[in-house]
Scaffold this active site. Structure first.
Site, PDB file in Angstrom:
ATOM      1  N   ARG A  92      -8.114  -0.295  -8.329  1.00  0.00           N
ATOM      2  CA  ARG A  92      -6.747  -0.020  -7.893  1.00  0.00           C
ATOM      3  C   ARG A  92      -6.280   1.380  -8.355  1.00  0.00           C
ATOM      4  NH1 ARG A  92      -2.693  -1.356  -4.373  1.00  0.00           N
ATOM      5  NH2 ARG A  92      -0.695  -0.895  -5.311  1.00  0.00           N
ATOM      6  N   CYS A 116      -8.293  -5.954  -8.120  1.00  0.00           N
ATOM      7  CA  CYS A 116      -8.284  -7.415  -8.034  1.00  0.00           C
ATOM      8  C   CYS A 116      -7.577  -7.877  -6.755  1.00  0.00           C
ATOM      9  CB  CYS A 116      -7.558  -8.005  -9.247  1.00  0.00           C
ATOM     10  SG  CYS A 116      -8.481  -7.799 -10.765  1.00  0.00           S
ATOM     11  N   PRO A 122       0.331  -3.356  -1.342  1.00  0.00           N
ATOM     12  CA  PRO A 122       0.622  -2.171  -0.532  1.00  0.00           C
ATOM     13  C   PRO A 122       0.860  -0.944  -1.402  1.00  0.00           C
ATOM     14  CG  PRO A 122       2.539  -3.607  -0.621  1.00  0.00           C
ATOM     15  CD  PRO A 122       1.448  -4.307  -1.362  1.00  0.00           C
ATOM     16  N   ASP A 124       3.175   1.312  -0.151  1.00  0.00           N
ATOM     17  CA  ASP A 124       4.321   1.886   0.560  1.00  0.00           C
ATOM     18  C   ASP A 124       5.292   2.601  -0.372  1.00  0.00           C
ATOM     19  OD1 ASP A 124       4.709  -0.825  -0.357  1.00  0.00           O
ATOM     20  OD2 ASP A 124       6.668  -0.791   0.606  1.00  0.00           O
ATOM     21  N   ASP A 305      -0.228 -10.131 -16.250  1.00  0.00           N
ATOM     22  CA  ASP A 305      -1.638 -10.091 -16.650  1.00  0.00           C
ATOM     23  C   ASP A 305      -1.976 -11.141 -17.710  1.00  0.00           C
ATOM     24  OD1 ASP A 305      -1.998  -8.034 -14.915  1.00  0.00           O
ATOM     25  OD2 ASP A 305      -2.304  -6.473 -16.408  1.00  0.00           O
TER      26      ASP A 305
HETATM   27  C1  UD1 Z   1      -0.335  -2.446 -12.633  1.00  0.00           C
HETATM   28  C2  UD1 Z   1      -1.455  -2.883 -13.557  1.00  0.00           C
HETATM   29  C3  UD1 Z   1      -1.734  -4.373 -13.406  1.00  0.00           C
HETATM   30  C4  UD1 Z   1      -0.445  -5.158 -13.621  1.00  0.00           C
HETATM   31  C5  UD1 Z   1       0.662  -4.627 -12.719  1.00  0.00           C
HETATM   32  C6  UD1 Z   1       2.004  -5.284 -12.995  1.00  0.00           C
HETATM   33  C7  UD1 Z   1      -2.850  -0.920 -13.737  1.00  0.00           C
HETATM   34  C8  UD1 Z   1      -4.149  -0.291 -13.436  1.00  0.00           C
HETATM   35  N1  UD1 Z   1      -2.646  -2.134 -13.210  1.00  0.00           N
HETATM   36  O1  UD1 Z   1      -0.771  -2.680 -11.300  1.00  0.00           O
HETATM   37  O2  UD1 Z   1      -2.693  -4.742 -14.396  1.00  0.00           O
HETATM   38  O3  UD1 Z   1      -0.696  -6.513 -13.305  1.00  0.00           O
HETATM   39  O4  UD1 Z   1       0.830  -3.214 -12.931  1.00  0.00           O
HETATM   40  O5  UD1 Z   1       2.353  -5.154 -14.332  1.00  0.00           O
HETATM   41  O6  UD1 Z   1      -2.030  -0.385 -14.448  1.00  0.00           O
HETATM   42  N2  UD1 Z   1       4.155  -3.074  -4.748  1.00  0.00           N
HETATM   43  C9  UD1 Z   1       4.618  -2.837  -3.469  1.00  0.00           C
HETATM   44  N3  UD1 Z   1       4.459  -1.582  -2.957  1.00  0.00           N
HETATM   45  C10 UD1 Z   1       3.889  -0.564  -3.654  1.00  0.00           C
HETATM   46  C11 UD1 Z   1       3.452  -0.826  -4.970  1.00  0.00           C
HETATM   47  C12 UD1 Z   1       3.602  -2.091  -5.490  1.00  0.00           C
HETATM   48  O7  UD1 Z   1       5.125  -3.735  -2.791  1.00  0.00           O
HETATM   49  O8  UD1 Z   1       3.793   0.553  -3.126  1.00  0.00           O
HETATM   50  C13 UD1 Z   1       4.287  -4.435  -5.294  1.00  0.00           C
HETATM   51  C14 UD1 Z   1       2.914  -5.046  -5.603  1.00  0.00           C
HETATM   52  O9  UD1 Z   1       2.335  -5.617  -4.464  1.00  0.00           O
HETATM   53  C15 UD1 Z   1       3.263  -6.057  -6.663  1.00  0.00           C
HETATM   54  C16 UD1 Z   1       4.404  -5.374  -7.428  1.00  0.00           C
HETATM   55  O10 UD1 Z   1       4.931  -4.376  -6.553  1.00  0.00           O
HETATM   56  O11 UD1 Z   1       3.735  -7.223  -6.070  1.00  0.00           O
HETATM   57  C17 UD1 Z   1       4.001  -4.732  -8.727  1.00  0.00           C
HETATM   58  O12 UD1 Z   1       2.959  -3.808  -8.471  1.00  0.00           O
HETATM   59  P1  UD1 Z   1       2.695  -2.561  -9.420  1.00  0.00           P
HETATM   60  O13 UD1 Z   1       3.666  -2.576 -10.544  1.00  0.00           O
HETATM   61  O14 UD1 Z   1       2.631  -1.353  -8.558  1.00  0.00           O
HETATM   62  O15 UD1 Z   1       1.262  -2.905 -10.001  1.00  0.00           O
HETATM   63  P2  UD1 Z   1      -0.005  -1.983 -10.079  1.00  0.00           P
HETATM   64  O16 UD1 Z   1       0.386  -0.603 -10.443  1.00  0.00           O
HETATM   65  O17 UD1 Z   1      -0.856  -2.211  -8.877  1.00  0.00           O
END
Ligand code: UD1
Length: 426
Positions: A92, A116, A122, A124, A305
């Site tokens: 990711r 994972c 997304p 976005d 997590d």
């Molecule tokens: C990071 C962590 C992961 C942890 C997560 C939440 C890393 C490498 N990974 O993942 O271990 O579980 O934070 O604490 O640091 N979302 C959107 N649009 C986007 C981005 C995110 O809808 O553009 C949503 C995701 O689908 C999810 C939520 O926002 O439902 C949180 O995602 P995000 O905080 O971005 O998690 P990661 O950075 O992927």
């Protein structure tokens, strides 16, 4: 290809040294792209995701060298702005090279990130917020292309505190003319760590740890020497394992302050926990009681997590523990596997109800994601008889030395080769 064989029932006693945080070192490695002289990073875990990040840096023209847990990164020769599909698809965090390459090269090309399978993940928010600052995007043949058109500064609002989007914005804006204030930023300690590194390299960023972060762009970042913070989820993993199995463990080089919700639940379940300075000591009889309803939430809430890990720990606890997952839509992939061990779990939408059972029995389990893999191992340690855990590639992405650490604590666990005809989707 390997699988783990676990004979459950052992109490866990001894000491574990916690590694640096996976979710810190990955954005910091991307941030090294912004530095025009060498960086030295201490306390870096030797895990598959870090090896992927190093391979990405090398593919971009950077030099990377490991000496023990120290990484030396020299991005002075960075000459490419494309992250290849074979590397981007492995994790990711490859998406963080979007902000880093936009800052350093003014443009970036990336295949979509892997990681994972926790449901829709997304990007976005990354794309919309960078667009607001003047980046233009196109998507062709599986490659996301980005370049600055008219760079602007000002305020950016994140509708939800995405960890990755916050990190991408920090990276993209550290080098610029002007000031960007990010509202609704994620407050995870790993973001504060990224800001700590960027500041050590000469960035001007205020508001670390809050939802409002102000980035005053600078012209250049120099190299920095920095120590990565301890991994709070690795810490939670050993705490949950020892809590469920019963035992007496001391975790060194960790930070209990970053894990207050998990420690609170384990205390409520009946564990005695002492957290002083960089050490946490846990004593558990292994006879736990159910915990109050757990709802996952962005930091400082209960970390998503650690949801699977705590669930595994309370499978035999007296009473009912309820888990509500609000961060990711498919973060109960471990539940059907735990049920194979005889766990009493009723899943309904975002909620899992776990009624403690007196006994779990061994079973063959397959991990589908990183923390789920650690949860299955925890459950295998609690179960009577032998369990097998497959899907270890997920585990290798985030844990260094887990098997040996568990052996040192007294667990009956060993990895064995899977005979070639059976190597299928492991
Ligand atoms: C990071 C962590 C992961 C942890 C997560 C939440 C890393 C490498 N990974 O993942 O271990 O579980 O934070 O604490 O640091 N979302 C959107 N649009 C986007 C981005 C995110 O809808 O553009 C949503 C995701 O689908 C999810 C939520 O926002 O439902 C949180 O995602 P995000 O905080 O971005 O998690 P990661 O950075 O992927």
């Amino acid at each position: 290809m390997k699988k783990l064989l676990i004979t459950g029932g052992a109490r866990l006693s001894g000491t574990v040294r916690i590694h640096g945080a996976k979710n810190s070192v990955l954005p910091v490695l991307a941030a090294c792209c912004l530095c025009t002289s060498p960086c030295v990073l201490h306390n870096c875990p030797d895990i598959e995701d870090v090896r992927t990040a190093l391979a990405i840096l090398e593919s971009l023209g950077c030099k990377a060298r490991r000496e023990g847990s120290t990484l030396c990164i020299d991005a002075s020769g960075l000459s490419k702005f494309r992250v290849e599909k074979r590397l981007a698809g492995k994790m990711r965090s490859s998406i963080l090279f979007l902000g880093a390459l936009l800052a350093r090269c003014g443009k970036a090309e990336l295949a979509l990130p892997g990681g994972c399978p926790l449901g829709e993940r997304p990007i976005d928010l990354h794309v919309k917020s960078l667009s607001k600052l003047g980046a233009r995007f196109s998507f062709e043949k599986g490659i996301l292309q980005a370049a600055w058109r008219e760079r602007s500064d000002g305020d950016v609002f994140l509708p939800r505190p995405s960890v990755g989007a916050t990190e991408n914005l920090l990276l993209a804006c550290a080098l610029m003319n002007g000031t960007v204030t990010l509202h609704g930023a994620a407050r995870e300690p790993e973001i504060t760590d990224l800001i700590g590194f960027l500041r050590a390299a000469g960035a001007d960023i205020r508001g670390a740890g809050s939802g409002d972060i102000t980035i005053r762009g600078v012209k250049k970042l120099h190299g920095a020497t920095y120590t990565i913070l301890p991994d709070r989820i690795e810490t939670a993993t050993y705490l949950c394992m020892a809590a469920g199995c019963g035992g007496d463990v001391a975790l060194r080089r960790c930070d209990g302050r970053l894990l207050a919700p998990v420690i609170g639940c384990l205390r409520e379940a009946g564990c005695e926990i002492r957290s002083v300075g960089s050490e946490i000591a846990l004593k558990s009889s292994g006879k736990l009681t159910a915990v109050s309803p757990v709802t996952t939430a962005p930091y400082p809430g209960f970390p998503t997590d650690a949801q699977a890990l705590l669930m595994a720990a309370v499978l035999r606890a007296k009473g009912e523990s309820v888990f509500q997952e609000t961060v990711f839509e498919r973060r109960f992939l471990h539940v059907p596997e735990l049920q194979k061990l005889g766990a009493d779990i009723v899943l309904s939408g975002k909620t899992a109800r776990v009624r403690g059972v007196a006994h779990l029995h061994g079973a063959m389990l397959r991990a589908e994601d990183l923390r789920g893999a650690a949860a299955l191992i925890t459950a295998g340690l609690l179960a009577e008889g032998e369990s097998e855990v497959l899907g270890l590639s997920h585990l290798a992405r985030g844990y260094e030395n887990l098997e040996q650490n568990l052996k040192n604590l007294g667990a009956a666990i060993k990895s064995v080769d899977i005979p070639a005809p059976f190597v299928y989707n492991t």
